[in-house]
Design a protein around this motif. Structure first.
Motif, PDB file in Angstrom:
ATOM      1  N   GLY A 291       4.556  47.973  41.121  1.00 17.61           N
ATOM      2  CA  GLY A 291       5.023  47.366  39.882  1.00 17.61           C
ATOM      3  C   GLY A 291       5.349  48.402  38.817  1.00 17.61           C
ATOM      4  O   GLY A 291       6.366  48.299  38.121  1.00 17.61           O
ATOM      5  N   SER A 292       4.510  49.416  38.699  1.00 22.01           N
ATOM      6  CA  SER A 292       4.750  50.467  37.700  1.00 22.01           C
ATOM      7  C   SER A 292       6.002  51.262  38.025  1.00 22.01           C
ATOM      8  O   SER A 292       6.819  51.547  37.142  1.00 22.01           O
ATOM      9  N   VAL A 293       6.173  51.617  39.291  1.00 21.53           N
ATOM     10  CA  VAL A 293       7.365  52.372  39.696  1.00 21.53           C
ATOM     11  C   VAL A 293       8.627  51.541  39.477  1.00 21.53           C
ATOM     12  O   VAL A 293       9.663  52.048  39.022  1.00 21.53           O
ATOM     13  N   THR A 294       8.555  50.248  39.776  1.00 21.26           N
ATOM     14  CA  THR A 294       9.712  49.365  39.580  1.00 21.26           C
ATOM     15  C   THR A 294      10.098  49.281  38.108  1.00 21.26           C
ATOM     16  O   THR A 294      11.283  49.367  37.760  1.00 21.26           O
ATOM     17  N   LEU A 295       9.113  49.107  37.241  1.00 19.38           N
ATOM     18  CA  LEU A 295       9.403  49.040  35.809  1.00 19.38           C
ATOM     19  C   LEU A 295       9.977  50.355  35.295  1.00 19.38           C
ATOM     20  O   LEU A 295      10.926  50.372  34.498  1.00 19.38           O
ATOM     21  N   TRP A 296       9.406  51.456  35.741  1.00 25.05           N
ATOM     22  CA  TRP A 296       9.916  52.764  35.317  1.00 25.05           C
ATOM     23  C   TRP A 296      11.356  52.944  35.776  1.00 25.05           C
ATOM     24  O   TRP A 296      12.214  53.419  35.025  1.00 25.05           O
ATOM     25  N   ALA A 297      11.662  52.562  37.029  1.00 28.29           N
ATOM     26  CA  ALA A 297      13.025  52.687  37.544  1.00 28.29           C
ATOM     27  C   ALA A 297      13.982  51.783  36.779  1.00 28.29           C
ATOM     28  O   ALA A 297      15.112  52.175  36.465  1.00 28.29           O
ATOM     29  N   GLN A 298      13.543  50.566  36.455  1.00 27.13           N
ATOM     30  CA  GLN A 298      14.394  49.664  35.675  1.00 27.13           C
ATOM     31  C   GLN A 298      14.694  50.249  34.305  1.00 27.13           C
ATOM     32  O   GLN A 298      15.820  50.163  33.811  1.00 27.13           O
ATOM     33  N   LYS A 299      13.687  50.838  33.697  1.00 21.83           N
ATOM     34  CA  LYS A 299      13.882  51.407  32.365  1.00 21.83           C
ATOM     35  C   LYS A 299      14.869  52.565  32.412  1.00 21.83           C
ATOM     36  O   LYS A 299      15.775  52.679  31.572  1.00 21.83           O
TER      37      LYS A 299
END
Length: 323
Positions: A291-299
């Motif tokens: 979840g953290s990696v996904t949010l960082w990539a989205q940002k």
């Protein structure tokens, strides 16, 4: 499209109107002078494309409007307007890909609150799962997964890590740790009560259970599924497709693992208890990492896309700016 309602002190109204007008993707701007009574001031209304909303909210908060006035945002289900269509076309990117960080932070903050209702749902889900693991009933396991509210705090941890919000991280971790502790203690007592009533017995836990044995026998697929579920869960939150969260809930083995650990503890079956605890930790870790990696990539991807569309030809990129 989103509808934004602002209460602005009179001294800030001109700045707010100027900000809305220069933000790409806004339309239907209206000013109601002196209409606000508490707090006193003007009411400014506008519609904004979802993909432009985050930038507008950040700028409004930079003006201190969240402290001196008010900012309220709501979804527009139907918008029949050529002006709105043009605003969505002008806004960079696609609305389905946009992340509204203020909305995400607010949602995860609410979902990660350690409340009586949260504890009750988690404890009840774990008790249902306890019946499922003892009876080797996959339907009860799936039902318990759907009832469990633990994804809210997990999403809160992910959001806090990406947004560097230590208070949200502490709040979410507290909800997770205290929630599972209360649920497991309650389920252990529940299983002992069921044993006293003759509805549970040690043999049911020791018998072969082909439908639910995976719960206390973690393998590499346990982590893989948790990672995939973490990605899907975060995407469903950021894209406002909350219906996918049900599928996420029933794809991970957090609640059933906690339930099996609690029942095994009650009967002194420590091998199953530790295996279930390992399954629980693997699932929690996989969801939080993914979840953290996904949010960082989205940002990162959203900022890159926005800058590419808004940057004049030949102008330097802002990709090196801190996230």
């Amino acid at each position: 499209m989103l509808h934004v309602r602002m209460i602005t002190p009179v001294r800030l109204t001109d700045e707010v109107v100027t900000l809305v007008r220069r933000t790409v993707g806004t339309t239907h701007l209206a000013v109601l002078a002196g209409a606000a009574l508490d707090p006193p001031g003007d009411v400014v209304l506008c519609d904004v494309a979802r993909e432009a909303a985050d930038e507008l909210l950040v700028e409004l908060r930079a003006l201190g409007l969240d402290e001196t006035g008010s900012i309220a945002v709501e979804n527009i289900d139907i918008s029949l307007s050529r002006s709105a269509d043009r605003a969505e076309e002008e806004a960079p990117g696609e609305g389905a890909d946009a992340v509204i960080w203020e909305q995400l932070t607010e949602a995860t903050h609410e979902e990660s609150t350690l409340s009586v209702t949260y504890l009750a749902f988690l404890a009840l889900a774990t008790m249902i799962a306890a019946c499922g693991v003892v009876l080797d009933n996959a339907i009860l396991i799936v039902g318990a997964m759907a009832v469990g509210p633990e994804f809210g705090p997990l999403a809160g941890v992910c959001t806090a890590l990406v947004q560097r919000a230590p208070r949200l991280a502490a709040r979410s971790l507290t909800a997770l740790l205290v929630g599972f502790a209360v649920a497991m203690v309650s389920t252990t007592l529940f299983s002992l009560a069921m044993d006293a009533l003759g509805l549970f017995d040690r043999g049911m836990l020791e018998n072969p259970r082909p439908n639910t044995s995976f719960i206390w026998q973690p393998d590499p697929f346990s982590f893989v599924v948790a990672v995939l579920a973490g990605v899907a869960g975060v995407l469903s939150l950021t894209s406002a497709k909350s219906g996918a969260l049900v599928g996420v809930a029933i794809s991970v083995t957090t609640v059933p693992a906690a339930a099996n650990a609690a029942v095994a503890l009650g009967y002194g079956e420590f091998a199953q208890m530790w295996g279930s605890a390992e399954q629980l930790l693997l699932n929690l870790a996989g969801i939080m990492v993914a979840g953290s990696v996904t949010l960082w990539a989205q940002k990162l991807l959203w900022r890159t896309q926005r800058d590419r569309m808004l940057r004049p030809p030949g102008a330097p990129s802002r990709n090196d700016a801190p996230l």
